[in-house]
Design a protein around this motif. Sequence first.
Motif, short mmCIF file in Angstrom:
data_model
loop_
_atom_site.label_atom_id
_atom_site.label_comp_id
_atom_site.label_asym_id
_atom_site.label_seq_id
_atom_site.Cartn_x
_atom_site.Cartn_y
_atom_site.Cartn_z
N HIS A 189 0.88 -1.18 0.02
CA HIS A 189 -0.02 0.10 -0.01
C HIS A 189 0.77 1.22 -0.06
O HIS A 189 2.12 0.97 0.39
CB HIS A 189 -1.06 0.09 1.28
CG HIS A 189 -2.31 -0.99 1.19
ND1 HIS A 189 -3.21 -0.76 0.21
CD2 HIS A 189 -2.28 -2.31 1.58
CE1 HIS A 189 -4.08 -1.78 0.22
NE2 HIS A 189 -3.57 -2.69 1.21
N VAL B 152 0.75 -9.00 2.04
CA VAL B 152 0.25 -7.48 2.04
C VAL B 152 0.93 -6.99 3.08
O VAL B 152 1.26 -7.18 4.00
CB VAL B 152 -1.02 -7.28 2.17
CG1 VAL B 152 -1.52 -5.80 2.24
CG2 VAL B 152 -2.09 -8.00 1.49
N ASP C 49 0.96 -3.33 5.07
CA ASP C 49 -0.11 -2.26 4.99
C ASP C 49 0.43 -1.30 5.78
O ASP C 49 1.06 -1.63 7.00
CB ASP C 49 -1.26 -3.02 5.78
CG ASP C 49 -2.28 -1.71 6.09
OD1 ASP C 49 -2.98 -1.26 5.04
OD2 ASP C 49 -2.52 -1.60 7.35
N SER D 254 -7.40 -5.47 3.47
CA SER D 254 -6.26 -6.09 2.94
C SER D 254 -6.13 -7.70 3.42
O SER D 254 -5.71 -8.49 2.72
CB SER D 254 -5.08 -5.74 3.73
OG SER D 254 -4.93 -4.49 3.28
N ALA E 49 -0.55 -10.60 6.31
CA ALA E 49 -0.60 -9.18 6.40
C ALA E 49 0.13 -8.63 7.29
O ALA E 49 0.22 -9.07 8.68
CB ALA E 49 -2.18 -8.58 6.33
#
Length: 331
Positions: free
Chosen positions: A149, A208, A210, A220, A230
Amino acid sequence: MRAFVVDKYKGPLQERDVPEPVVGEGDVLVQVQAAGLNQLDEKIRAGEFKQILPYTLPLILGNDVAGTVIRVGARVRGFKAGDEVFARPDKDRIGTFAERIAVAETDLALKPASISMEEAGSLPLVALTAWQALVERGNVQPGQKVLIHAGAGGVGSIAIQLAKHLGAIVATTASATNTDFVRELGADTVVDYRSEDFEQVLGGYDLVLDSLGGKNLEKSLRVLKPGGTAVGIAGPPDPAFAREAGLNPILRLAITALSNPIRRQARKLGVNYQFLFMRADGDQLRRIAHLVDTGALRPVVGRVSPFDQTIEALGRLEQGGIRGKSVISNT
């Protein structure tokens, strides 16, 4: 020695004279020539981490440094006066918004030879965050799918490059104006967060990273494939972090309760959530420096401000709008 200090949480950053750093036997005294600015600096000033980072005030802020070695402690063997170095000092020894800082030898590395002091000063915190998320936590392998992100930001711009170097298929979120920029960094898929919902267009991801938290973190989890992970750097902290940080039992209970909702969601989806608060690591910085000098990573510096404008530069961080990192120069 001049430095930028906070006297109390939520109080203003002030420039003043402070005592010279104490240099221990295992320390290296560094003349600060560049210091990266991070959202972490502002969060510390605002007292957001005072429960888990109980600093003694007044406190010199600053978590990134590049500069030149002035002298070394009696037990230091890896550095000498005149060496150009960079570091993220240990969380208990921050203070790079100053003319000089003493850094533990184990947290320090020689500056990449191919880049400027300002570029080197932008790297330590964000590069170590990316390394510890993708290499240590994620164990990213060639062909895996990774979502990063805020790809145009400090962490994101380095993480995209590192993930690509590791052989991953990389997606990122960014504004439409930054689409070409993040593609140049290595992103294969770019989702315009202003006009698209990444949850609706992405799926089956292994990892992911984040940096936003909240609803973004919840969404996510849903783009991960079963068993995916994540890694969150914007919270909430999890019980593993509380144990590693040696927090007291009351705080550990509070953190467990705080992270329960997101961990429960992860379990229901068959995925994992891990909180990352990056740590200082000179060995990892040496590996990062090698990647920079071989062209696999390049720093992204969006703004450079002089040392005497540190207060204004830190205040501008909240406005956003720059690519990569903002850096203070004292060359």
